[in-house]
Design a protein around this motif. Structure first.
Motif, PDB file in Angstrom:
ATOM      1  N   ARG B 114       0.832  -1.202   0.000  1.00  0.00           N
ATOM      2  CA  ARG B 114       0.000   0.000   0.000  1.00  0.00           C
ATOM      3  C   ARG B 114       0.871   1.258   0.000  1.00  0.00           C
ATOM      4  O   ARG B 114       0.625   2.201  -0.759  1.00  0.00           O
ATOM      5  CB  ARG B 114      -0.928  -0.018   1.217  1.00  0.00           C
ATOM      6  CG  ARG B 114      -1.954   1.070   1.232  1.00  0.00           C
ATOM      7  CD  ARG B 114      -3.171   0.720   2.063  1.00  0.00           C
ATOM      8  NE  ARG B 114      -2.859   0.396   3.446  1.00  0.00           N
ATOM      9  CZ  ARG B 114      -2.717   1.300   4.422  1.00  0.00           C
ATOM     10  NH1 ARG B 114      -2.847   2.579   4.144  1.00  0.00           N
ATOM     11  NH2 ARG B 114      -2.441   0.930   5.644  1.00  0.00           N
ATOM     12  N   ALA B 115       1.886   1.241   0.837  1.00  0.00           N
ATOM     13  CA  ALA B 115       2.783   2.396   0.891  1.00  0.00           C
ATOM     14  C   ALA B 115       3.516   2.575  -0.439  1.00  0.00           C
ATOM     15  O   ALA B 115       3.707   3.694  -0.917  1.00  0.00           O
ATOM     16  CB  ALA B 115       3.781   2.237   2.029  1.00  0.00           C
ATOM     17  N   ILE B 116       3.898   1.468  -1.032  1.00  0.00           N
ATOM     18  CA  ILE B 116       4.587   1.502  -2.319  1.00  0.00           C
ATOM     19  C   ILE B 116       3.681   2.124  -3.379  1.00  0.00           C
ATOM     20  O   ILE B 116       4.100   2.949  -4.175  1.00  0.00           O
ATOM     21  CB  ILE B 116       4.993   0.079  -2.751  1.00  0.00           C
ATOM     22  CG1 ILE B 116       6.132  -0.439  -1.887  1.00  0.00           C
ATOM     23  CG2 ILE B 116       5.369   0.039  -4.221  1.00  0.00           C
ATOM     24  CD1 ILE B 116       7.445   0.256  -2.112  1.00  0.00           C
ATOM     25  N   ALA B 117       2.434   1.734  -3.338  1.00  0.00           N
ATOM     26  CA  ALA B 117       1.481   2.226  -4.331  1.00  0.00           C
ATOM     27  C   ALA B 117       1.349   3.741  -4.262  1.00  0.00           C
ATOM     28  O   ALA B 117       1.104   4.396  -5.271  1.00  0.00           O
ATOM     29  CB  ALA B 117       0.120   1.570  -4.123  1.00  0.00           C
ATOM     30  N   GLU B 118       1.530   4.279  -3.085  1.00  0.00           N
ATOM     31  CA  GLU B 118       1.398   5.727  -2.909  1.00  0.00           C
ATOM     32  C   GLU B 118       2.708   6.444  -3.209  1.00  0.00           C
ATOM     33  O   GLU B 118       2.781   7.663  -3.120  1.00  0.00           O
ATOM     34  CB  GLU B 118       0.988   6.024  -1.458  1.00  0.00           C
ATOM     35  CG  GLU B 118      -0.383   5.482  -1.084  1.00  0.00           C
ATOM     36  CD  GLU B 118      -0.620   5.548   0.419  1.00  0.00           C
ATOM     37  OE1 GLU B 118       0.263   6.031   1.152  1.00  0.00           O
ATOM     38  OE2 GLU B 118      -1.707   5.101   0.848  1.00  0.00           O
ATOM     39  N   GLU B 322      -0.281  -2.562   9.044  1.00  0.00           N
ATOM     40  CA  GLU B 322       0.106  -1.173   9.313  1.00  0.00           C
ATOM     41  C   GLU B 322       1.590  -1.072   9.614  1.00  0.00           C
ATOM     42  O   GLU B 322       2.234  -0.074   9.295  1.00  0.00           O
ATOM     43  CB  GLU B 322      -0.688  -0.619  10.499  1.00  0.00           C
ATOM     44  CG  GLU B 322      -2.134  -0.316  10.190  1.00  0.00           C
ATOM     45  CD  GLU B 322      -2.301   0.658   9.036  1.00  0.00           C
ATOM     46  OE1 GLU B 322      -1.614   1.699   9.026  1.00  0.00           O
ATOM     47  OE2 GLU B 322      -3.095   0.359   8.134  1.00  0.00           O
ATOM     48  N   MET B 323       2.113  -2.101  10.243  1.00  0.00           N
ATOM     49  CA  MET B 323       3.540  -2.092  10.539  1.00  0.00           C
ATOM     50  C   MET B 323       4.339  -2.066   9.242  1.00  0.00           C
ATOM     51  O   MET B 323       5.343  -1.372   9.129  1.00  0.00           O
ATOM     52  CB  MET B 323       3.903  -3.305  11.399  1.00  0.00           C
ATOM     53  CG  MET B 323       3.429  -3.185  12.832  1.00  0.00           C
ATOM     54  SD  MET B 323       3.510  -4.742  13.770  1.00  0.00           S
ATOM     55  CE  MET B 323       5.269  -4.957  13.939  1.00  0.00           C
ATOM     56  N   GLY B 324       3.878  -2.826   8.269  1.00  0.00           N
ATOM     57  CA  GLY B 324       4.518  -2.812   6.961  1.00  0.00           C
ATOM     58  C   GLY B 324       4.419  -1.434   6.322  1.00  0.00           C
ATOM     59  O   GLY B 324       5.372  -0.930   5.735  1.00  0.00           O
ATOM     60  N   TYR B 325       3.261  -0.849   6.500  1.00  0.00           N
ATOM     61  CA  TYR B 325       3.021   0.471   5.916  1.00  0.00           C
ATOM     62  C   TYR B 325       3.944   1.514   6.547  1.00  0.00           C
ATOM     63  O   TYR B 325       4.631   2.264   5.852  1.00  0.00           O
ATOM     64  CB  TYR B 325       1.559   0.852   6.154  1.00  0.00           C
ATOM     65  CG  TYR B 325       1.124   2.137   5.494  1.00  0.00           C
ATOM     66  CD1 TYR B 325       0.903   2.198   4.123  1.00  0.00           C
ATOM     67  CD2 TYR B 325       0.933   3.294   6.242  1.00  0.00           C
ATOM     68  CE1 TYR B 325       0.502   3.363   3.518  1.00  0.00           C
ATOM     69  CE2 TYR B 325       0.527   4.474   5.639  1.00  0.00           C
ATOM     70  CZ  TYR B 325       0.310   4.503   4.284  1.00  0.00           C
ATOM     71  OH  TYR B 325      -0.082   5.664   3.686  1.00  0.00           O
ATOM     72  N   VAL B 326       3.967   1.523   7.860  1.00  0.00           N
ATOM     73  CA  VAL B 326       4.801   2.488   8.581  1.00  0.00           C
ATOM     74  C   VAL B 326       6.285   2.283   8.263  1.00  0.00           C
ATOM     75  O   VAL B 326       7.013   3.237   8.004  1.00  0.00           O
ATOM     76  CB  VAL B 326       4.582   2.370  10.101  1.00  0.00           C
ATOM     77  CG1 VAL B 326       5.585   3.220  10.861  1.00  0.00           C
ATOM     78  CG2 VAL B 326       3.163   2.765  10.456  1.00  0.00           C
ATOM     79  N   ALA B 327       6.696   1.032   8.259  1.00  0.00           N
ATOM     80  CA  ALA B 327       8.104   0.734   7.980  1.00  0.00           C
ATOM     81  C   ALA B 327       8.508   1.287   6.616  1.00  0.00           C
ATOM     82  O   ALA B 327       9.576   1.879   6.461  1.00  0.00           O
ATOM     83  CB  ALA B 327       8.348  -0.769   8.039  1.00  0.00           C
ATOM     84  N   MET B 330       8.835   5.006   6.765  1.00  0.00           N
ATOM     85  CA  MET B 330      10.077   5.366   7.449  1.00  0.00           C
ATOM     86  C   MET B 330      11.253   5.226   6.502  1.00  0.00           C
ATOM     87  O   MET B 330      12.113   6.104   6.405  1.00  0.00           O
ATOM     88  CB  MET B 330      10.292   4.469   8.678  1.00  0.00           C
ATOM     89  CG  MET B 330       9.415   4.807   9.861  1.00  0.00           C
ATOM     90  SD  MET B 330       9.569   3.585  11.217  1.00  0.00           S
ATOM     91  CE  MET B 330      11.249   3.853  11.782  1.00  0.00           C
ATOM     92  N   LEU B 331      11.271   4.114   5.800  1.00  0.00           N
ATOM     93  CA  LEU B 331      12.384   3.845   4.893  1.00  0.00           C
ATOM     94  C   LEU B 331      12.478   4.910   3.811  1.00  0.00           C
ATOM     95  O   LEU B 331      13.567   5.387   3.481  1.00  0.00           O
ATOM     96  CB  LEU B 331      12.229   2.457   4.263  1.00  0.00           C
ATOM     97  CG  LEU B 331      13.358   2.032   3.328  1.00  0.00           C
ATOM     98  CD1 LEU B 331      14.691   2.024   4.056  1.00  0.00           C
ATOM     99  CD2 LEU B 331      13.084   0.666   2.719  1.00  0.00           C
ATOM    100  N   ILE B 332      11.340   5.282   3.288  1.00  0.00           N
ATOM    101  CA  ILE B 332      11.346   6.293   2.227  1.00  0.00           C
ATOM    102  C   ILE B 332      11.878   7.619   2.762  1.00  0.00           C
ATOM    103  O   ILE B 332      12.644   8.311   2.096  1.00  0.00           O
ATOM    104  CB  ILE B 332       9.931   6.452   1.634  1.00  0.00           C
ATOM    105  CG1 ILE B 332       9.562   5.189   0.844  1.00  0.00           C
ATOM    106  CG2 ILE B 332       9.857   7.683   0.739  1.00  0.00           C
ATOM    107  CD1 ILE B 332       8.160   5.175   0.277  1.00  0.00           C
TER     108      ILE B 332
END
Lengths: 362, 362
Positions: B114-118, B322-327, B330-332
DNA sequence: GTGAAAGCGCTAACAT
DNA sequence: ATGTTAGCGCTTTCAC
């Protein structure tokens, strides 16, 4: 009475507590250790180090040991990019999926993962996270050639829309959009599975069977629909277009389709959803409407994802994860130059009856 | 009576039918289109093509159009390996997991996805398919540096055993094995969650509460166990070691643990499994033994994977996805040089009560 | 606005 | 048994 607060869905606001360390900022990135550094430290040339890295034979034992020690010491790891540029074999298989987070994709990954575990290859899952990010077909083309001529030995592509790939790269597709693509493919006996599902419902006495369709651009969708229609014809039941709802393989369209079908004046006594994600939607709607399954409504899906198992749904199993497994094995054969017996594998589907007993025959 | 044949488990023999095309063997791989080919075809130099590819400003409109047309025409795609060698930014994030096919990993992937998609980044999931394939900790080290100094801008590593990474690379870990690693980490409030679960069971009147432990090398495991023990102490319940069963977060050990605990002379009235996969195992054993949940046995797990939702299990939700999302976020930030407020994020856990009503208070 | 040329880290001839 | 060297395809100064 048992209670069920059930409020466990939706996006969660990230609450940060229990912070442990105040945290220093990341140190600046320093140059990575290269093969040159290793060579220098070992007092040999880079080619000798390269030979050791690639387990070539003609290097003295003692030199090998020394170099290996230094590699360990310096924490050197090969630069994949550089290596890929020079050598043919990369020991990497690419898996291309538009999105990672839906049941079908996950099941495929499980199978691929298993085959990978048994092989010498590593796996690279490539996704843009979202189809919307770029044009679909062209993106596929792009990723396939991106991966094949760069860092992987071959790719598996899931549900490609593109009919042809202008590349002579090792490629295997799973559930391709067209019937006879110019690349090796793995798919299920969709038509046959559909017929079986219908036969099953028919044998129970159902005459009005609703259908929820899938993504129209996929061959698997069309085959399933064709099975539905052909069975009706074979059984002498006239086709009623109002019993066919459109869908796109998502739970939402399953819900929508179910609402449409179940609010007809003369609603179906059974629903055949062309995949299990949509069947789950039907399941939800049925619950809302107080319809028991299968007592009040016979429901059957296509796919057998884990979720349907827990819901006790009856499904046509197409062994998704096996498809991933087979595809990976096919790809490895291709990469290794082993000839394929057949370009196209069709996984035999099977009807899994979990919760169906409604016999409405007169 | 409803029937349930249920035979939908186990490995399936691959049955190949409906073979469509006899299949020609793969054509030999031919050289891929390079930037040189494009340059030649366009009658310009490679540097000009490169400028167009990287959207540099100082190229004449008309030249740009011509080059783009040719790129399209030839089906040229950048060679990732070569590009990675020269430029800093790769727009690729690596996700390192020992295995892809277990619920925790899948949930993490959903969030990352999800984070990647954004974002502007693409995702590279790296797995060896199996932990056994190589030494655990050293393999982690290897993959981290392999990916960071090669083709990705940074990595997310799930449940690393290694405490330190000798690399100044952008890295974020999810559920690391140690409490204060030298790299940014995302984990849940394991201790607090455990306490809450226990409090809940205690409030229902339970005094004999069984516990099934997780992988001992993970900090999350220890924190959960500590919560269990500390709560007992706080509540004045003496610790009974026989109520603690060992486990490793797999369903199998959940089954084993449940059998052990439930066959005690004085079995527990409630079981707290330190993750939901094991809770599912307990669920199965309970069913076999004819114990209803929660009427005969209160059961609570930790994790809230989709499977537990369908089984109606009560769980401590740690919002894995959500942990995956937050991580990923953070990485970005790290990659983009944005300072992190905190090196360590702890996701607040929450008790999700789905199916619990057994109150055994006197 | 465009080209020439240097090199990123590595492997694979070809030397020695 | 080891070293030397020539690129792989690309980006990036530095010229013009």
């Amino acid at each position: 009475m048992c209670h069920n607060n059930g409020n466990d869905t939706g996006i969660v606001t990230v609450i940060v507590t229990e912070i442990i360390s105040p945290g220093k900022n990341m140190p600046k990135k320093k140059r990575a250790v290269t093969i040159q550094d290793v060579a220098k430290a070992a007092g040999v040339s880079v080619s000798t180090v390269s030979r050791v890295l690639n387990s070539k034979v003609d290097v003295a034992e003692e030199t090998q040991d020394r170099i290996r020690a230094i590699i360990d010491d310096l924490g050197y790891t090969t630069n994949l990019a550089a290596r890929s540029m020079r050598s043919q074999k990369k020991n990497l298989i690419g898996l291309i999926m538009p999105d990672i987070a839906y049941p079908f994709a996950i099941e495929v990954m499980k199978g691929v993962n298993r085959a990978i575990a048994e092989s010498e290859f590593d796996l690279l899952v490539y996704t843009t996270g979202d189809v919307r990010k770029s044009g679909r077909a062209s993106a596929e083309q792009k990723y396939v050639s991106l991966l094949t001529n760069s860092i992987s030995d071959g790719v598996i592509i899931v549900a490609p829309v593109e009919g042809e790939f202008n590349l002579d790269a090792p490629i295997v597709s799973i559930d391709p959009s067209i019937q006879n693509p110019n690349y090796p493919a793995v798919h299920a006996t969709n038509y046959q599975g559909s017929m079986e599902a219908m036969q099953y419902l028919f044998d129970l006495g159902h005459k009005r069977i609703g259908y929820i369709g899938g993504r129209v651009e996929l061959e698997s969708s069309n085959r399933r629909l064709q099975g539905y229609k052909d069975f009706l014809k074979k059984a002498g039941i006239p086709l009623d277009e109002s019993l066919i709802a459109a869908g796109d393989f998502t739970t939402e369209t399953g819900i929508k389709g179910a609402r449409t079908l179940l609010s007809l004046n003369n609603p179906p006594t059974a629903i055949f959803a062309s995949n299990d994600q949509m069947a789950m939607g039907v399941f939800q709607v049925a619950q809302e409407m107080g319809l028991r399954i299968p007592e009040d409504l016979s429901l059957i899906g296509f796919d057998n994802i884990p979720e349907s198992k827990y819901l006790g749904l009856t499904t046509v199993d197409q062994f998704i994860s096996e498809m991933g497994y087979v595809a990976t094995q096919m790809l490895i054969k291709i990469i290794n130059g082993v000839p394929l017996e057949d370009q196209t594998y069709r996984m035999q589907t099977r009807l899994v009856i979990r919760n169906s007993c409604k016999n409405i025959s007169q």
